[in-house]
Design an enzyme around this catalytic site. Sequence first.
Site, PDB file in Angstrom:
ATOM      1  N   LEU A  14     -25.259 -97.653 -79.177  1.00 11.87           N
ATOM      2  CA  LEU A  14     -23.870 -97.394 -79.585  1.00 11.87           C
ATOM      3  C   LEU A  14     -23.868 -96.386 -80.737  1.00 11.87           C
ATOM      4  CD1 LEU A  14     -21.243 -98.340 -78.414  1.00 11.87           C
ATOM      5  CD2 LEU A  14     -21.120-100.088 -80.149  1.00 11.87           C
ATOM      6  N   HIS A  15     -24.272 -95.147 -80.434  1.00  8.31           N
ATOM      7  CA  HIS A  15     -24.338 -94.067 -81.415  1.00  8.31           C
ATOM      8  C   HIS A  15     -23.574 -92.860 -80.900  1.00  8.31           C
ATOM      9  CE1 HIS A  15     -27.323 -96.074 -83.881  1.00  8.31           C
ATOM     10  NE2 HIS A  15     -27.914 -96.433 -82.768  1.00  8.31           N
ATOM     11  N   ALA A  16     -23.090 -92.029 -81.787  1.00  8.06           N
ATOM     12  CA  ALA A  16     -22.422 -90.750 -81.490  1.00  8.06           C
ATOM     13  C   ALA A  16     -21.386 -90.852 -80.379  1.00  8.06           C
ATOM     14  CB  ALA A  16     -23.446 -89.673 -81.227  1.00  8.06           C
TER      15      ALA A  16
END
Length: 89
Positions: A14-16
């Site tokens: 759950l990044h960028a």
Amino acid sequence: MTEVKVLVIDPVGLHARPATVAVNAASKCKGCKVTVSYKGRSVDMKSIMGVMSLGIPTQSEIVITCDGENEEEAAKNIVETLRAQKVVD
């Protein structure tokens, strides 16, 4: 209060980009507090910095909590959006 447990399947966690998808989905829930929890920490799911600060890797279970107006519908819409974008399973 409505809670939903989901598994993060996006290869980068759950990044960028996936975090942006999550924040945008949560931000559409007016009158409802939305949080995401991972490893005992909870943050406002409407905050990109908050969501990214959790450092959620792929294959992690998270809990999305909605509290307020239309909370069940809000939780359903958030999960559907994340599933459609292949962020969660």
